[in-house]
Design a protein around this motif. Structure first.
Motif, PDB file in Angstrom:
ATOM      1  N   GLU A  79       0.827  -1.207   0.000  1.00  0.00           N
ATOM      2  CA  GLU A  79       0.000   0.000   0.000  1.00  0.00           C
ATOM      3  C   GLU A  79       0.866   1.264   0.000  1.00  0.00           C
ATOM      4  O   GLU A  79       0.540   2.244  -0.670  1.00  0.00           O
ATOM      5  N   LYS A  82       2.186   1.682  -3.413  1.00  0.00           N
ATOM      6  CA  LYS A  82       1.094   2.144  -4.280  1.00  0.00           C
ATOM      7  C   LYS A  82       0.887   3.647  -4.127  1.00  0.00           C
ATOM      8  O   LYS A  82       0.736   4.367  -5.122  1.00  0.00           O
ATOM      9  N   ARG A  83       0.881   4.132  -2.879  1.00  0.00           N
ATOM     10  CA  ARG A  83       0.721   5.577  -2.650  1.00  0.00           C
ATOM     11  C   ARG A  83       1.860   6.367  -3.282  1.00  0.00           C
ATOM     12  O   ARG A  83       1.636   7.412  -3.893  1.00  0.00           O
ATOM     13  N   LEU A  85       3.699   5.507  -5.867  1.00  0.00           N
ATOM     14  CA  LEU A  85       3.541   5.481  -7.320  1.00  0.00           C
ATOM     15  C   LEU A  85       2.413   6.408  -7.776  1.00  0.00           C
ATOM     16  O   LEU A  85       2.525   7.063  -8.816  1.00  0.00           O
ATOM     17  N   GLU A  86       1.318   6.461  -6.999  1.00  0.00           N
ATOM     18  CA  GLU A  86       0.227   7.382  -7.353  1.00  0.00           C
ATOM     19  C   GLU A  86       0.693   8.830  -7.256  1.00  0.00           C
ATOM     20  O   GLU A  86       0.342   9.655  -8.110  1.00  0.00           O
ATOM     21  N   ASP A  87       1.483   9.155  -6.219  1.00  0.00           N
ATOM     22  CA  ASP A  87       2.020  10.519  -6.091  1.00  0.00           C
ATOM     23  C   ASP A  87       2.938  10.858  -7.266  1.00  0.00           C
ATOM     24  O   ASP A  87       2.866  11.966  -7.821  1.00  0.00           O
ATOM     25  N   ASP A  88       3.816   9.927  -7.639  1.00  0.00           N
ATOM     26  CA  ASP A  88       4.691  10.144  -8.794  1.00  0.00           C
ATOM     27  C   ASP A  88       3.874  10.341 -10.069  1.00  0.00           C
ATOM     28  O   ASP A  88       4.186  11.208 -10.887  1.00  0.00           O
ATOM     29  N   ASN A  89       2.830   9.536 -10.223  1.00  0.00           N
ATOM     30  CA  ASN A  89       1.981   9.642 -11.408  1.00  0.00           C
ATOM     31  C   ASN A  89       1.294  11.013 -11.459  1.00  0.00           C
ATOM     32  O   ASN A  89       1.229  11.647 -12.514  1.00  0.00           O
ATOM     33  N   ASN A  90       0.796  11.471 -10.309  1.00  0.00           N
ATOM     34  CA  ASN A  90       0.156  12.792 -10.265  1.00  0.00           C
ATOM     35  C   ASN A  90       1.147  13.896 -10.585  1.00  0.00           C
ATOM     36  O   ASN A  90       0.815  14.860 -11.294  1.00  0.00           O
ATOM     37  N   ARG A  93       1.786  13.926 -14.321  1.00  0.00           N
ATOM     38  CA  ARG A  93       0.636  14.513 -15.040  1.00  0.00           C
ATOM     39  C   ARG A  93       0.644  16.032 -14.936  1.00  0.00           C
ATOM     40  O   ARG A  93       0.356  16.732 -15.905  1.00  0.00           O
TER      41      ARG A  93
END
Length: 116
Positions: A79, A82-83, A85-90, A93
């Protein structure tokens, strides 16, 4: 008249050979003999759950779990990853949006200079 009657008579055709659709490339009779009449089972694995399609009932049946369960410690690590990776993705973007806005601005300025 007997000549016309014989030319239009219905002839019996030879029975067709059973064709195998198996990737094993064995004749259908041999597949049935070796593997039984229902040699293919349909199963699906979703996460660690295994589901098997029951042909007789026409329904999916749970067949238990597959593989070891994930410990809570490892789940916490996953988890956290995952957080991150989501921060990096944001962040990526946001950077892409900024670059696209900069490109649109430079293109607009270039068109104004060229026409004006």
């Amino acid at each position: 008249m007997s000549f016309l009657r014989s030319s239009f008579s219905i002839r019996k055709t030879k029975p067709r050979k059973a064709v195998s659709r198996s990737p094993l490339k064995l004749p259908a009779e041999e597949l049935a003999r070796e593997l039984g009449p229902q040699y293919q089972t349909i199963d699906a694995r979703i996460g660690n759950q295994k589901m098997v399609f029951d042909i007789t009932q026409g329904d999916w049946v749970a067949d238990g779990t597959v593989g070891p369960a994930v410990s809570s410690r490892e789940m916490g690590k996953l988890e956290k990853k995952k957080r991150e990776l989501e921060d990096d993705n944001n962040m990526l973007r946001t950077k892409l949006d900024i670059l696209l806005e900069m490109l649109a601005e430079v293109t607009a300025e270039h068109d104004l200079r060229r026409t004006g």
